[in-house]
Design an enzyme around this catalytic site. Structure first.
Site, short mmCIF file in Angstrom:
data_model
loop_
_atom_site.label_atom_id
_atom_site.label_comp_id
_atom_site.label_asym_id
_atom_site.label_seq_id
_atom_site.Cartn_x
_atom_site.Cartn_y
_atom_site.Cartn_z
N GLU A 44 48.40 15.69 13.18
CA GLU A 44 48.60 16.91 14.62
C GLU A 44 49.08 16.82 16.20
O GLU A 44 49.17 15.48 16.34
CB GLU A 44 46.99 17.39 14.46
N CYS A 72 40.58 22.70 18.32
CA CYS A 72 40.78 22.52 16.86
C CYS A 72 41.71 23.29 15.81
O CYS A 72 42.14 22.85 15.15
CB CYS A 72 39.80 22.03 16.60
N GLY A 131 39.38 8.58 16.28
CA GLY A 131 37.97 8.29 16.27
C GLY A 131 37.02 8.57 15.57
O GLY A 131 35.38 7.96 15.45
N GLY A 132 36.95 9.82 14.47
CA GLY A 132 35.40 10.19 13.74
C GLY A 132 36.03 8.35 12.79
O GLY A 132 34.71 8.87 12.32
N GLU A 154 34.09 16.45 12.64
CA GLU A 154 35.46 17.53 12.77
C GLU A 154 36.47 16.29 13.64
O GLU A 154 36.76 16.42 14.61
CB GLU A 154 35.01 18.12 13.10
N GLY A 193 36.22 15.53 17.88
CA GLY A 193 37.65 14.81 18.01
C GLY A 193 38.23 14.41 17.50
O GLY A 193 38.41 15.26 16.51
N SER A 194 39.17 13.27 17.81
CA SER A 194 40.27 13.13 16.82
C SER A 194 40.03 11.94 15.61
O SER A 194 38.91 11.97 15.47
CB SER A 194 41.23 11.72 17.49
#
Length: 496
Positions: free
Chosen positions: A358, A267, A210-211, A230, A206-207
């Site tokens: 990103e 991604c 979040g990660g 990731e 995810g983002s």
């Protein structure tokens, strides 16, 4: 219908996961593999019901979802094969010698499962990176029970897949608690799972925000646990001069398709294009815009992703010295992707960190360098990436050895004359990269090597043969490849 699990419910479920671990880890590799293949069969048996549910929740096309379901089934079967073959165990045997002074101990080492693994479903891949996706398959292969937190954006799809896993578990007589499905739209549910003492590892796609939040939570535990996250990437594509001169039409076709495929919701979407200004670049841009005009925007995964895309894209294109080269019709629905290509001079890209972030969606920024020295400087300033691509001729490579050397250190997958979208499920695939693309660049989220994320090495010293795991016994009953006294072999000890 789908309400968040309470902490009391989670405690009960995770107690079963913990108990299941002590049974499941001792099952044979064949039994694990059979379970995984049974999951694949049950997912396939869901048929049109699964595709319809995912279409409704994600706006992805039927064709894309059928392909992704096929990939998910392939992952389960191929990782099952890898689990059974046992190469991932890295079994090592160094035989003892009592006649030595001092005596040499008998040492035997292999990877063993970590324990219950929490997997967070990904928003952009409702099958392949979610409930029965790569993380779940790798954890089962390693010998770990799995707790999946369903992604709120496709909870019905997740529930259907969860039922298929549970059905396979029942058919294969797996221990109760081998698989757990948790609902939690509130971040506090995920936080509670990561902090729970029964949980021994986390898988996340995810983002970055979040990660990183999950990674930090896991590090704050009394006993920290690994988080394999990731977290995104801008996947820079370096367009070198000779290649631009020779193949600007081909490059434009390839890049336009890669940027806009499924509205850029990968991604590995190419979010940066870096090239030296000149006539060849101008021709490339002209052809790129022609191809983009042919693309019909479509709905993004859900309103939240569409909203974040618009916000992040607007932030990027309103930075100083950024010019918009192309943008699709702005009279679109609120969930439709707005294809956008922007341009910035290299010297301003170097001074603006915001432009390196990103933008998840059909967006790419062209960085126009004054010369190849500036291109190298930009490469040196890039953060870790999942992929980096060189569009180059042999002459380009020979003339830019310094650039090649730098870029290799920035990514997990180094691509030449191909686009970064499309991640093959294969042993040689590396889907991971230096931070902030991932939390641990030593591992991959795609391919059977991903099993190793959920295992740890244990060395057995001077154990009687009868008490050793089958993987390390003298007779090699599993017929797996092992390294005995530094020599790879399938032979029994004493017959090497």
């Amino acid at each position: 219908m789908y309400t968040d699990h309470s902490t009391t419910e989670i405690d009960t479920l995770l107690a079963k996961s913990e108990a299941a671990f002590y049974q499941y880890k001792n099952l044979s590799l064949k039994e694990r593999a059979h379970f995984m293949r049974s999951i694949a069969a049950e997912i396939e048996a869901l048929g049109e019901e699964l595709i319809t549910a995912a279409q409704k929740e994600t706006h992805l096309s039927e064709k894309r979802l059928i392909a992704e379901r096929k990939r998910t089934i392939f992952q389960l079967n191929s990782y099952a094969d890898a689990a059974e073959q046992g190469n991932w165990l890295e079994a090592r045997i160094d035989l003892g010698d009592a006649d030595k002074t001092p005596s040499k101990p008998d040492l035997r080492k292999m990877l063993v499962p970590l324990g219950p693994v929490v997997v967070f479903g990904a928003s952009n891949f409702p099958f392949a990176y979610s409930t029965a996706g790569g993380d779940t398959a790798c954890a089962f292969a390693a010998g770990c029970p799995v707790i999946v937190k369903a992604h709120p954006a496709h909870v019905e799809t997740s529930t259907l897949v969860a039922r298929a896993i549970s059905k396979a578990a029942e058919q294969c007589n797996m221990p109760e608690g081998i698989f757990t499905h948790i609902y939690g739209a509130d971040f506090k549910v995920g936080e509670y799972l990561v902090k729970h003492e029964a949980v021994k590892a986390v898988g996340f796609t995810g983002s970055y925000s979040g990660g990183r939040a999950l990674f930090d939570l896991a590090a704050q535990r009394k006993a920290p646990i690994p988080v394999f996250a990731e977290m995104g990437s801008v996947n820079p594509v370096f367009l070198l001069p000779d290649k631009l001169q020779q193949d600007h039409q081909w490059l434009a076709d390839k890049m336009a398709a890669s940027i806009t495929q499924d509205m850029g919701q990968f991604c590995t979407n190419p979010g940066l294009m870096i090239a030296v200004k000149g006539g060849a670049l101008d021709q490339y841009v002209k052809q790129l815009l022609v191809k983009l005009h042919e693309v019909t925007p479509s709905k993004m995964l859900h309103k939240g992703i569409a909203r974040n895309y618009i916000n992040n894209m607007q932030t990027a294109i309103t930075q100083r010295h950024v010019d918009v080269l192309y943008q699709s019709d702005n009279k679109l629905g609120e969930e439709d992707g707005m294809v956008t290509i922007a341009k910035v001079p290299g010297k301003y890209f170097l001074t603006n960190v915001q432009l390196r972030q990103e933008v998840f969606g059909p967006y790419s920024l062209l960085v126009e360098c004054s010369d190849e020295a500036e291109m190298l400087k930009i490469a040196q300033h890039l953060e870790g990436q999942l992929t980096t691509t060189l569009m180059a001729t042999v002459n380009d490579i020979n003339n830019n050895s310094g650039l090649v050397n730098v870029l290799q250190e920035k990514c997990g997958r180094f691509i030449m004359n191909s686009v970064p979208t499309g991640v093959e499920v294969a042993l040689a695939m590396q889907h991971g990269g230096p931070f902030p693309a991932c939390t641990d660049s030593r591992f991959t989220a795609v391919g059977a090597d991903g099993i190793k994320r959920f295992a740890r090495p244990v060395s057995f010293q001077n154990w009687d043969n009868e008490f050793l795991p089958d993987e390390l016994k003298n007779e090699n009953p599993l017929n797996i490849w092992r390294t005995v006294n530094n020599q790879p072999t399938q032979a029994a000890v004493g017959k090497v």
